[in-house]
Scaffold this motif. Structure first.
Motif, short mmCIF file in Angstrom:
data_model
loop_
_atom_site.label_atom_id
_atom_site.label_comp_id
_atom_site.label_asym_id
_atom_site.label_seq_id
_atom_site.Cartn_x
_atom_site.Cartn_y
_atom_site.Cartn_z
N SER A 45 0.82 -1.21 0.00
CA SER A 45 0.00 0.00 0.00
C SER A 45 0.86 1.26 0.00
N PRO A 46 0.61 2.16 -0.95
CA PRO A 46 1.36 3.43 -0.94
C PRO A 46 0.98 4.34 0.22
N ASP A 47 -0.12 4.02 0.91
CA ASP A 47 -0.57 4.85 2.03
C ASP A 47 0.02 4.44 3.37
N GLU A 48 0.74 3.34 3.41
CA GLU A 48 1.33 2.86 4.65
C GLU A 48 2.78 3.32 4.77
N GLU A 49 3.22 3.49 6.02
CA GLU A 49 4.59 3.95 6.23
C GLU A 49 5.62 2.83 6.03
N GLU A 50 5.22 1.58 6.30
CA GLU A 50 6.16 0.47 6.18
C GLU A 50 6.44 0.19 4.71
N GLN A 51 7.71 0.10 4.36
CA GLN A 51 8.14 -0.18 3.00
C GLN A 51 9.14 -1.32 3.03
N GLY A 52 9.48 -1.84 1.87
CA GLY A 52 10.42 -2.94 1.86
C GLY A 52 11.23 -3.04 0.60
N PHE A 53 12.29 -3.83 0.72
CA PHE A 53 13.12 -4.24 -0.39
C PHE A 53 13.30 -5.75 -0.30
N LEU A 54 13.52 -6.36 -1.44
CA LEU A 54 13.86 -7.78 -1.50
C LEU A 54 15.19 -7.93 -2.21
N ALA A 55 15.93 -8.94 -1.84
CA ALA A 55 17.17 -9.28 -2.53
C ALA A 55 16.90 -10.52 -3.38
N ALA A 56 17.22 -10.42 -4.66
CA ALA A 56 17.04 -11.54 -5.58
C ALA A 56 18.41 -12.00 -6.06
N ASP A 57 18.59 -13.31 -6.17
CA ASP A 57 19.86 -13.82 -6.70
C ASP A 57 19.84 -13.75 -8.23
N ASP A 58 20.90 -14.24 -8.85
CA ASP A 58 21.02 -14.11 -10.31
C ASP A 58 20.03 -14.97 -11.08
N THR A 59 19.29 -15.84 -10.39
CA THR A 59 18.23 -16.61 -11.04
C THR A 59 16.86 -15.96 -10.84
N GLY A 60 16.81 -14.89 -10.03
CA GLY A 60 15.55 -14.23 -9.72
C GLY A 60 14.91 -14.72 -8.44
N ARG A 61 15.52 -15.71 -7.79
CA ARG A 61 14.99 -16.24 -6.53
C ARG A 61 15.17 -15.20 -5.43
N ILE A 62 14.13 -14.99 -4.61
CA ILE A 62 14.20 -14.04 -3.51
C ILE A 62 14.95 -14.69 -2.35
N VAL A 63 16.05 -14.05 -1.93
CA VAL A 63 16.91 -14.62 -0.90
C VAL A 63 17.00 -13.76 0.35
N GLY A 64 16.40 -12.57 0.32
CA GLY A 64 16.47 -11.70 1.49
C GLY A 64 15.37 -10.67 1.47
N LEU A 65 15.08 -10.13 2.65
CA LEU A 65 14.07 -9.09 2.77
C LEU A 65 14.52 -8.05 3.78
N ALA A 66 14.01 -6.85 3.61
CA ALA A 66 14.23 -5.77 4.57
C ALA A 66 12.98 -4.91 4.57
N HIS A 67 12.52 -4.55 5.77
CA HIS A 67 11.38 -3.67 5.94
C HIS A 67 11.86 -2.43 6.69
N PHE A 68 11.39 -1.27 6.28
CA PHE A 68 11.84 -0.03 6.88
C PHE A 68 10.76 1.02 6.83
N ARG A 69 10.96 2.08 7.63
CA ARG A 69 10.01 3.19 7.66
C ARG A 69 10.71 4.45 8.11
N GLN A 70 10.11 5.54 7.81
CA GLN A 70 10.62 6.83 8.25
C GLN A 70 10.21 7.08 9.70
N PHE A 71 11.05 7.83 10.44
CA PHE A 71 10.66 8.28 11.77
C PHE A 71 11.19 9.70 11.96
N THR A 72 10.51 10.43 12.83
CA THR A 72 10.95 11.80 13.10
C THR A 72 11.95 11.81 14.24
N ARG A 73 12.84 12.80 14.19
CA ARG A 73 13.86 12.99 15.22
C ARG A 73 13.70 14.40 15.78
#
Length: 148
Positions: A45-73
C-alpha cells in the motif's frame, strides 16, 4: 552470486512469505498467516509507512528481505529511517545480500533527506552483529518496551 535489490511486488508474495515466516522462527516469535497478510498489505500500500526491499539472486529467486520506515527525530528536527526487519536465507548468508539491502535503504534515506538509518538486533545475534559492526556504528543507547 550477484544480488539485485527490488521492491516487493505481488508475484513475490510466496517467496516473501517463506522468508518472513523463517525470520519469525529465528526470533522465536509466534506469527500467523493473518499477521503476514497484514504486513504484506502494508508493503503493497502506498498509504502505509512500512516499505520494503527484496534481494534476488542471479536466477531471480528471492533470498532476502528488509522492511523499513521513516521516523521523526524531534531533538535534531530531522527525519531518519528505521530498519524494522532484515533477513537473509541461511543458505546464502555471506553472499552480500544483507549489505546490499542495507545499502538500498541507505540510498533511499539519502534521497529522502534522512540523517540516519537505525535498527536493533538481539544481543546474541553474533553473525549479524559482526556484519553490522562493519557497516554501522553501534550506539550507546539501550532499548526499553512497555507491553500494552
Amino acid at each position: 552470486m550477484a544480488v539485485t535489490i527490488i521492491r516487493p511486488a505481488p508475484k513475490h508474495r510466496a517467496e516473501w512469505d517463506r522468508l518472513y515466516a523463517a525470520y519469525a522462527r529465528f526470533y522465536k516469535v509466534e506469527q500467523t498467516g493473518e499477521m503476514r497478510d497484514r504486513v504484506w498489505g502494508w508493503l503493497q500500500s502506498p498509504d502505509e509507512e512500512e516499505q520494503g526491499f527484496l534481494a534476488a539472486d542471479d536466477t531471480g529467486r528471492i533470498v532476502g528481505l528488509a522492511h523499513f520506515r521513516q521516523f521523526t527525530r524531534p531533538l535534531s528536527a530531522t527525519r531518519g529511517g528505521f530498519l524494522d526487519d532484515l533477513f537473509v536465507d541461511p543458505d546464502v548468508r555471506g553472499s552480500g545480500a544483507a549489505q546490499a539491502l542495507i545499502a538500498a535503504i541507505s540510498d533511499e534515506g539519502r534521497s529522502r533527506g534522512w540523517t540516519v538509518i537505525r535498527w536493533i538486533t538481539k544481543d546474541d545475534n553474533y553473525r549479524a552483529r559482526a556484519a553490522y559492526d562493519r557497516l554501522a556504528k553501534r550506539t550507546e543507547w539501550l532499548t526499553y518496551d512497555i507491553a500494552l
